[in-house]
Design a protein around this motif. Structure first.
Motif, PDB file in Angstrom:
ATOM      1  N   HIS A  63       0.821  -1.219   0.000  1.00  0.00           N
ATOM      2  CA  HIS A  63       0.000   0.000   0.000  1.00  0.00           C
ATOM      3  C   HIS A  63       0.851   1.263   0.000  1.00  0.00           C
ATOM      4  N   HIS A 108       1.964   2.698   2.735  1.00  0.00           N
ATOM      5  CA  HIS A 108       1.742   3.491   3.945  1.00  0.00           C
ATOM      6  C   HIS A 108       1.570   2.564   5.139  1.00  0.00           C
ATOM      7  N   HIS A 153      -0.237   1.061   8.541  1.00  0.00           N
ATOM      8  CA  HIS A 153      -1.579   0.802   9.058  1.00  0.00           C
ATOM      9  C   HIS A 153      -1.537   0.917  10.581  1.00  0.00           C
ATOM     10  N   HIS A 158      -8.748  -2.173   3.811  1.00  0.00           N
ATOM     11  CA  HIS A 158      -9.081  -1.243   2.743  1.00  0.00           C
ATOM     12  C   HIS A 158      -8.211  -1.532   1.529  1.00  0.00           C
TER      13      HIS A 158
END
Ligand SMILES: [Zn+2]
Length: 161
Positions: free
Chosen positions: A150, A152, A154, A161
């Motif tokens: 992703h 980024h 979490h 998501h």
């Protein structure tokens, strides 16, 4: 564990510019969770965090070149009001978000408001500023594969998501 590429770091920070507090993670009480090595942070802060571990505190002074860049004087543009949300409420000095033709959005600073157009400064509001960060490292851990995919971090409690 030490901070570096593909590590997730949780930190509290206070940003001070020109002697004034601009923002702080202490305001929300929630630390900032960052995946290192994926362009989530300005370069100066990312570099400063390398090799730091939970419990470390650091003060970092970041020149514009390692922050949001130098101000560029040719970045003033005249844009029709219709491109702004609530264009009639904008006043010089306000920061607003402009949708770009090529997609995406950016923060711009209003310079002048005319009858049908608004002059905006496309420089980042923090461009040309020396940034002073007070940082307290809360946690450092390995990123999950999903986080790396992703690009980024979490934070705890993040829904799928
Ligand atoms: Zn994600």
């Amino acid at each position: 564990m030490k901070a570096g590429k593909d590590k997730v770091i949780a930190l509290h920070y206070t940003l001070t510019v020109d002697g004034e507090k601009v923002e702080s993670s202490h305001d929300s009480g929630q630390p900032l969770w960052i995946l290192l090595g994926h362009g989530q942070l300005i370069p100066g802060l990312e570099n400063a965090l390398q090799e730091h571990a939970a419990g470390d505190t650091l003060q970092v002074e970041i020149p514009p070149a390692d922050g949001y860049g130098e101000r560029q004087e040719d970045q003033i543009q005249r844009v029709p009001k219709k491109y702004f949300h609530e264009g009639n409420r904008l006043k010089p000095g306000m920061v607003t978000v402009l949708s770009l033709k090529q997609g995406g959005q950016r923060a711009v600073t209003v310079q002048k408001v005319g009858m049908t157009t608004i002059d905006v400064d496309l420089n980042h509001p923090m461009a040309g500023k020396t940034l002073n960060f007070d940082v307290a490292v809360q946690e450092v851990r390995d990123a999950t594969e999903e986080e790396i995919q992703h690009g980024h971090a979490h934070p705890p409690g993040t829904e799928a998501h």
